[in-house]
Design a protein around this motif. Sequence first.
Motif, PDB file in Angstrom:
ATOM      1  N   ALA A 342     -41.143 111.425  34.016  1.00 30.48           N
ATOM      2  CA  ALA A 342     -41.907 111.887  32.850  1.00 30.48           C
ATOM      3  C   ALA A 342     -42.250 110.707  31.935  1.00 30.48           C
ATOM      4  O   ALA A 342     -43.369 110.580  31.447  1.00 30.48           O
ATOM      5  N   PHE A 343     -41.264 109.837  31.757  1.00 25.37           N
ATOM      6  CA  PHE A 343     -41.492 108.673  30.901  1.00 25.37           C
ATOM      7  C   PHE A 343     -42.542 107.745  31.517  1.00 25.37           C
ATOM      8  O   PHE A 343     -43.410 107.215  30.828  1.00 25.37           O
ATOM      9  N   LYS A 344     -42.450 107.600  32.846  1.00 22.00           N
ATOM     10  CA  LYS A 344     -43.429 106.771  33.570  1.00 22.00           C
ATOM     11  C   LYS A 344     -44.831 107.348  33.402  1.00 22.00           C
ATOM     12  O   LYS A 344     -45.798 106.630  33.145  1.00 22.00           O
ATOM     13  N   LEU A 345     -44.938 108.668  33.492  1.00 23.26           N
ATOM     14  CA  LEU A 345     -46.219 109.350  33.328  1.00 23.26           C
ATOM     15  C   LEU A 345     -46.778 109.117  31.915  1.00 23.26           C
ATOM     16  O   LEU A 345     -47.964 108.844  31.724  1.00 23.26           O
ATOM     17  N   LEU A 346     -45.880 109.213  30.927  1.00 20.92           N
ATOM     18  CA  LEU A 346     -46.258 108.969  29.529  1.00 20.92           C
ATOM     19  C   LEU A 346     -46.887 107.575  29.381  1.00 20.92           C
ATOM     20  O   LEU A 346     -47.931 107.401  28.751  1.00 20.92           O
ATOM     21  N   CYS A 347     -46.235 106.595  29.993  1.00 16.86           N
ATOM     22  CA  CYS A 347     -46.732 105.213  29.931  1.00 16.86           C
ATOM     23  C   CYS A 347     -48.096 105.082  30.598  1.00 16.86           C
ATOM     24  O   CYS A 347     -48.996 104.418  30.076  1.00 16.86           O
ATOM     25  N   ASP A 348     -48.255 105.747  31.758  1.00 13.37           N
ATOM     26  CA  ASP A 348     -49.524 105.665  32.494  1.00 13.37           C
ATOM     27  C   ASP A 348     -50.656 106.301  31.691  1.00 13.37           C
ATOM     28  O   ASP A 348     -51.789 105.806  31.694  1.00 13.37           O
ATOM     29  N   LEU A 349     -50.348 107.424  31.025  1.00 10.15           N
ATOM     30  CA  LEU A 349     -51.372 108.091  30.202  1.00 10.15           C
ATOM     31  C   LEU A 349     -51.820 107.180  29.068  1.00 10.15           C
ATOM     32  O   LEU A 349     -53.003 106.997  28.812  1.00 10.15           O
ATOM     33  N   ARG A 350     -50.851 106.584  28.382  1.00 12.58           N
ATOM     34  CA  ARG A 350     -51.180 105.696  27.247  1.00 12.58           C
ATOM     35  C   ARG A 350     -51.932 104.450  27.705  1.00 12.58           C
ATOM     36  O   ARG A 350     -52.793 103.940  26.977  1.00 12.58           O
ATOM     37  N   ALA A 351     -51.604 104.004  28.925  1.00 17.04           N
ATOM     38  CA  ALA A 351     -52.315 102.830  29.453  1.00 17.04           C
ATOM     39  C   ALA A 351     -53.799 103.127  29.609  1.00 17.04           C
ATOM     40  O   ALA A 351     -54.639 102.230  29.603  1.00 17.04           O
ATOM     41  N   LYS A 352     -54.128 104.415  29.731  1.00 16.86           N
ATOM     42  CA  LYS A 352     -55.538 104.836  29.841  1.00 16.86           C
ATOM     43  C   LYS A 352     -56.081 105.290  28.489  1.00 16.86           C
ATOM     44  O   LYS A 352     -57.093 105.982  28.411  1.00 16.86           O
ATOM     45  N   SER A 353     -55.346 104.958  27.407  1.00 18.96           N
ATOM     46  CA  SER A 353     -55.744 105.354  26.040  1.00 18.96           C
ATOM     47  C   SER A 353     -55.793 106.866  25.831  1.00 18.96           C
ATOM     48  O   SER A 353     -56.576 107.373  25.033  1.00 18.96           O
ATOM     49  N   ILE A 354     -54.978 107.572  26.594  1.00 17.12           N
ATOM     50  CA  ILE A 354     -54.847 109.018  26.372  1.00 17.12           C
ATOM     51  C   ILE A 354     -53.664 109.224  25.426  1.00 17.12           C
ATOM     52  O   ILE A 354     -52.555 108.752  25.710  1.00 17.12           O
ATOM     53  N   LYS A 355     -53.912 109.896  24.286  1.00 17.44           N
ATOM     54  CA  LYS A 355     -52.849 110.085  23.296  1.00 17.44           C
ATOM     55  C   LYS A 355     -51.793 111.041  23.860  1.00 17.44           C
ATOM     56  O   LYS A 355     -52.099 112.196  24.165  1.00 17.44           O
ATOM     57  N   ALA A 356     -50.584 110.543  24.037  1.00 25.71           N
ATOM     58  CA  ALA A 356     -49.561 111.353  24.700  1.00 25.71           C
ATOM     59  C   ALA A 356     -48.203 111.165  24.048  1.00 25.71           C
ATOM     60  O   ALA A 356     -47.883 110.100  23.543  1.00 25.71           O
ATOM     61  N   SER A 357     -47.428 112.231  24.037  1.00 29.73           N
ATOM     62  CA  SER A 357     -46.043 112.102  23.581  1.00 29.73           C
ATOM     63  C   SER A 357     -45.172 113.078  24.366  1.00 29.73           C
ATOM     64  O   SER A 357     -45.683 113.899  25.141  1.00 29.73           O
ATOM     65  N   MET A 358     -43.866 112.975  24.187  1.00 30.86           N
ATOM     66  CA  MET A 358     -42.956 113.891  24.870  1.00 30.86           C
ATOM     67  C   MET A 358     -41.737 114.154  24.003  1.00 30.86           C
ATOM     68  O   MET A 358     -41.575 113.554  22.942  1.00 30.86           O
ATOM     69  N   ASP A 359     -40.936 115.079  24.435  1.00 29.41           N
ATOM     70  CA  ASP A 359     -39.702 115.414  23.734  1.00 29.41           C
ATOM     71  C   ASP A 359     -38.625 114.421  24.155  1.00 29.41           C
ATOM     72  O   ASP A 359     -38.510 114.087  25.326  1.00 29.41           O
ATOM     73  N   PHE A 360     -37.877 113.933  23.169  1.00 29.56           N
ATOM     74  CA  PHE A 360     -36.819 112.980  23.517  1.00 29.56           C
ATOM     75  C   PHE A 360     -35.441 113.555  23.273  1.00 29.56           C
ATOM     76  O   PHE A 360     -34.445 112.845  23.294  1.00 29.56           O
ATOM     77  N   ALA A 361     -35.385 114.867  23.012  1.00 32.19           N
ATOM     78  CA  ALA A 361     -34.099 115.463  22.653  1.00 32.19           C
ATOM     79  C   ALA A 361     -33.497 116.300  23.778  1.00 32.19           C
ATOM     80  O   ALA A 361     -32.456 116.907  23.596  1.00 32.19           O
ATOM     81  N   GLY A 362     -34.161 116.337  24.956  1.00 32.59           N
ATOM     82  CA  GLY A 362     -33.646 117.085  26.093  1.00 32.59           C
ATOM     83  C   GLY A 362     -33.490 118.572  25.805  1.00 32.59           C
ATOM     84  O   GLY A 362     -32.501 119.189  26.195  1.00 32.59           O
ATOM     85  N   ARG A 363     -34.479 119.146  25.106  1.00 34.28           N
ATOM     86  CA  ARG A 363     -34.343 120.539  24.697  1.00 34.28           C
ATOM     87  C   ARG A 363     -34.901 121.509  25.738  1.00 34.28           C
ATOM     88  O   ARG A 363     -35.420 121.107  26.768  1.00 34.28           O
ATOM     89  N   SER A 364     -34.792 122.800  25.431  1.00 35.71           N
ATOM     90  CA  SER A 364     -35.217 123.843  26.367  1.00 35.71           C
ATOM     91  C   SER A 364     -36.737 123.849  26.526  1.00 35.71           C
ATOM     92  O   SER A 364     -37.457 123.281  25.711  1.00 35.71           O
ATOM     93  N   LEU A 365     -37.199 124.546  27.587  1.00 39.30           N
ATOM     94  CA  LEU A 365     -38.636 124.671  27.841  1.00 39.30           C
ATOM     95  C   LEU A 365     -39.326 125.262  26.615  1.00 39.30           C
ATOM     96  O   LEU A 365     -40.368 124.788  26.171  1.00 39.30           O
ATOM     97  N   LYS A 366     -38.715 126.302  26.058  1.00 39.29           N
ATOM     98  CA  LYS A 366     -39.309 127.000  24.924  1.00 39.29           C
ATOM     99  C   LYS A 366     -39.458 126.046  23.718  1.00 39.29           C
ATOM    100  O   LYS A 366     -40.510 125.997  23.075  1.00 39.29           O
ATOM    101  N   ALA A 367     -38.404 125.295  23.452  1.00 38.73           N
ATOM    102  CA  ALA A 367     -38.429 124.370  22.303  1.00 38.73           C
ATOM    103  C   ALA A 367     -39.475 123.281  22.511  1.00 38.73           C
ATOM    104  O   ALA A 367     -40.175 122.885  21.577  1.00 38.73           O
TER     105      ALA A 367
END
Length: 421
Positions: A342-367
């Motif tokens: 997931a982190f690798k994907l995040l980096c690849d998206l940003r490398a293409k100037s796609i604004k991307a972020s992810m959860d860093f707290a390891g929370r549930s799908l719903k959260a």
Amino acid sequence: MLTTGPRGTKDILPDTIGQWLYVEKTVRDICDLYGYKEIRTPIFEHTELFLRGIGETTDVVEKEMYTFIDRGKRSLTLRPENTAATVRAYLEHKLYADIAVNKLFYIGSMFRYDRPQAGRYREFHQFGVEALGTLNPAIDAEIIMLAVQFLKTLGLNDLKLALNSVGCPNCRPVYRERLQEFFRDKLEELCSDCRSRYDRNPMRILDCKNEHCKELSMGAPNITDCLCDECTDHFEQVKSLLTEAGIEFELDPRLVRGLDYYTKTAFEIQYAPLGAQSAVAGGGRYDGLIEECGGSPTPAIGFAVGLERVLLALEKQALLPEVSQAMDVFVVALGATAQKPAFKLLCDLRAKSIKASMDFAGRSLKAQMKQANKAMARYVVMLGENEVNDSCVILKDMITSDQEKIAIKEVVNKLYAEVKD
Ligand SMILES: [Zn+2]
Ligand SMILES: [Zn+2]
């Protein structure tokens, strides 16, 4: 105390920063249009600069400065305004050597120990413009137009431009005498501030906020009746250039700036819907200031706009645009094995100037989905253990709610095509 900011200060939080950036962008666009270049001077200067550059008898210098002694025993002051500092930088770096007329602007924090009230802070923000090096009335008209256009571009149309000329060291002494004559038998009735202004600075009596002083100054002589030929001619030209440009103004003989280095044109722009605090911009000529600060005599003019007031006006009139900080993609990773891809994907998206972020707290799908909604993500990419094993992801369109399973190596290109379309 640890969790409360100092009195008169204000945090600008992430949900309102967009409004500031919008106003600041408008400043930069207008200044660019008119050929004014940004200058950034320090937050603090030698105290002496403000004593000279603002005037020792002014309220700002007498009561409102944040002055401190540093560890080297120097007296320093947090800037209460930025004209004096601009002039100091102009002289220090000999900006006059290369360019006959320096057209500068600044945006930044100023500091005054004032009683905090609505729209007024001890740390506040100003945008200002200074044009140094010419007496040409066209520059007076230009900077007034710049101020008006700035406010109108933001949508503030209900403006009143008050205009006056405060003369020059040749004609003002005559006026001072006539004013003192006028107030002589009213002296006892004036407020204590005005009584001390009577000798030092009688013009300031005209802009006293005290109601009784206002009444007493009714019928006072107008400075425009005392101007010398040069000042009269200059004022006539400024007025005719403004008329030519379609800028409406009202003559206001009470608009005074009492210090000797303030000369000729003085103006104020009021925005009526703000009520008692309707002044949003003020400025004028200061042909004597550069000499006062140690340079050779150089004519100059400027103005400053209080940005808190402007934002207050924009808020009141519902003129603040919704500023979107939406993300293109939010990556939802479920379980330990999905974290790294997931982190690798995040980096690849940003490398293409796609604004991307992810959860860093390891929370549930719903959260995590909730967080994706909060980030206003256009797409969500989900991956858990199963997806990692299949080298694929689940791509969800957050508008249509459609979702599909696609190969992980294809998702970046697919999103790039969608988002950058
Ligand atoms: Zn004059
Ligand atoms: Zn008074």
